[in-house]
Design a protein around this motif. Sequence first.
Motif, PDB file in Angstrom:
ATOM      1  N   ARG A 154       0.792  -1.231   0.103  1.00 11.45           N
ATOM      2  CA  ARG A 154      -0.012  -0.041  -0.078  1.00 11.45           C
ATOM      3  C   ARG A 154       0.774   1.351   0.241  1.00 11.45           C
ATOM      4  O   ARG A 154       2.105   1.117   0.533  1.00 11.45           O
ATOM      5  CB  ARG A 154      -1.033  -0.136   1.315  1.00 11.45           C
ATOM      6  CG  ARG A 154      -1.892  -0.970   1.188  1.00 11.45           C
ATOM      7  CD  ARG A 154      -2.697  -1.142   2.742  1.00 11.45           C
ATOM      8  NE  ARG A 154      -1.870  -0.952   3.836  1.00 11.45           N
ATOM      9  CZ  ARG A 154      -0.971  -2.311   4.231  1.00 11.45           C
ATOM     10  NH1 ARG A 154      -1.489  -3.371   3.587  1.00 11.45           N
ATOM     11  NH2 ARG A 154      -0.063  -2.354   5.160  1.00 11.45           N
ATOM     12  N   ASP A 183      -3.446   1.287  -3.401  1.00 10.02           N
ATOM     13  CA  ASP A 183      -2.914  -0.189  -3.582  1.00 10.02           C
ATOM     14  C   ASP A 183      -1.534   0.038  -4.406  1.00 10.02           C
ATOM     15  O   ASP A 183      -1.455   0.870  -5.231  1.00 10.02           O
ATOM     16  CB  ASP A 183      -3.560  -1.252  -4.395  1.00 10.02           C
ATOM     17  CG  ASP A 183      -4.684  -1.612  -3.384  1.00 10.02           C
ATOM     18  OD1 ASP A 183      -4.396  -2.026  -2.228  1.00 10.02           O
ATOM     19  OD2 ASP A 183      -5.935  -1.932  -3.835  1.00 10.02           O
ATOM     20  N   LYS A 190      -7.552  -4.937   6.636  1.00  6.94           N
ATOM     21  CA  LYS A 190      -7.017  -4.345   5.679  1.00  6.94           C
ATOM     22  C   LYS A 190      -7.517  -2.851   5.595  1.00  6.94           C
ATOM     23  O   LYS A 190      -6.708  -1.768   5.278  1.00  6.94           O
ATOM     24  CB  LYS A 190      -7.502  -4.866   4.382  1.00  6.94           C
ATOM     25  CG  LYS A 190      -7.069  -4.309   3.118  1.00  6.94           C
ATOM     26  CD  LYS A 190      -7.525  -5.165   1.966  1.00  6.94           C
ATOM     27  CE  LYS A 190      -6.668  -4.829   0.614  1.00  6.94           C
ATOM     28  NZ  LYS A 190      -7.061  -5.380  -0.466  1.00  6.94           N
ATOM     29  N   LYS A 223      -5.134  -0.896   8.090  1.00  4.50           N
ATOM     30  CA  LYS A 223      -3.826  -0.703   7.448  1.00  4.50           C
ATOM     31  C   LYS A 223      -3.807   0.473   6.560  1.00  4.50           C
ATOM     32  O   LYS A 223      -2.813   1.227   6.542  1.00  4.50           O
ATOM     33  CB  LYS A 223      -3.273  -1.863   6.923  1.00  4.50           C
ATOM     34  CG  LYS A 223      -3.350  -2.877   8.199  1.00  4.50           C
ATOM     35  CD  LYS A 223      -2.784  -4.487   7.424  1.00  4.50           C
ATOM     36  CE  LYS A 223      -2.476  -5.426   8.724  1.00  4.50           C
ATOM     37  NZ  LYS A 223      -2.239  -6.676   7.951  1.00  4.50           N
ATOM     38  N   TYR A 224      -4.735   0.484   5.818  1.00  3.24           N
ATOM     39  CA  TYR A 224      -4.963   1.943   4.567  1.00  3.24           C
ATOM     40  C   TYR A 224      -4.954   3.076   5.533  1.00  3.24           C
ATOM     41  O   TYR A 224      -4.286   3.860   5.078  1.00  3.24           O
ATOM     42  CB  TYR A 224      -6.275   1.791   3.841  1.00  3.24           C
ATOM     43  CG  TYR A 224      -5.783   0.557   2.909  1.00  3.24           C
ATOM     44  CD1 TYR A 224      -5.576   1.351   1.446  1.00  3.24           C
ATOM     45  CD2 TYR A 224      -6.119  -0.731   2.937  1.00  3.24           C
ATOM     46  CE1 TYR A 224      -5.219   0.207   0.562  1.00  3.24           C
ATOM     47  CE2 TYR A 224      -6.077  -1.516   1.876  1.00  3.24           C
ATOM     48  CZ  TYR A 224      -5.390  -1.035   0.707  1.00  3.24           C
ATOM     49  OH  TYR A 224      -5.599  -1.940  -0.476  1.00  3.24           O
TER      50      TYR A 224
END
Length: 158
Positions: free
Chosen positions: A30, A50, A133, A136-137
Amino acid sequence: MIPHCWEHTILPMKKERFGRVLAVDYGKKRVGLAWSDEMRLVVTPLKAFDNDETLMQRLISLIEENNVTEVVFGIPIRMSGEEGEIAEEIREFAHELSKRVPGVVVDFFDESLTSKDAETLFRAKHGRHPVGKKDKYLVDSYSAAILLEEFLRRDEDF
């Protein structure tokens, strides 16, 4: 098009430097992003991208559509003072970006400990550790925002 953002931070005014700055926290999976306003007073985390085959074009579009004048890439510096293993990949990517968006200044800045600070910020805001996820972004973009705040403050007399 302005990507979704979560928060912003007010910074002291910089001397004689204006124009939107985009911070890039480049990772293998990312890429965390944050930007300043044109006066370089407000830092806002953006939605992370991404790291895939569309990354370069997405960054170019973001830069061109939003009048970004400078891009700062975080470079991991180890406690020994040596650059981290991904640094060369970051520099190569940044060099390619600079060829594709002439006139935009590309810079590098030490991103040491920004990920840990971003995780601490996430825990403070959400009352839990980042999991999954989506979290984490968010952490990656918080990291980019911390990087940008430090970059913009680097030569302040405050």
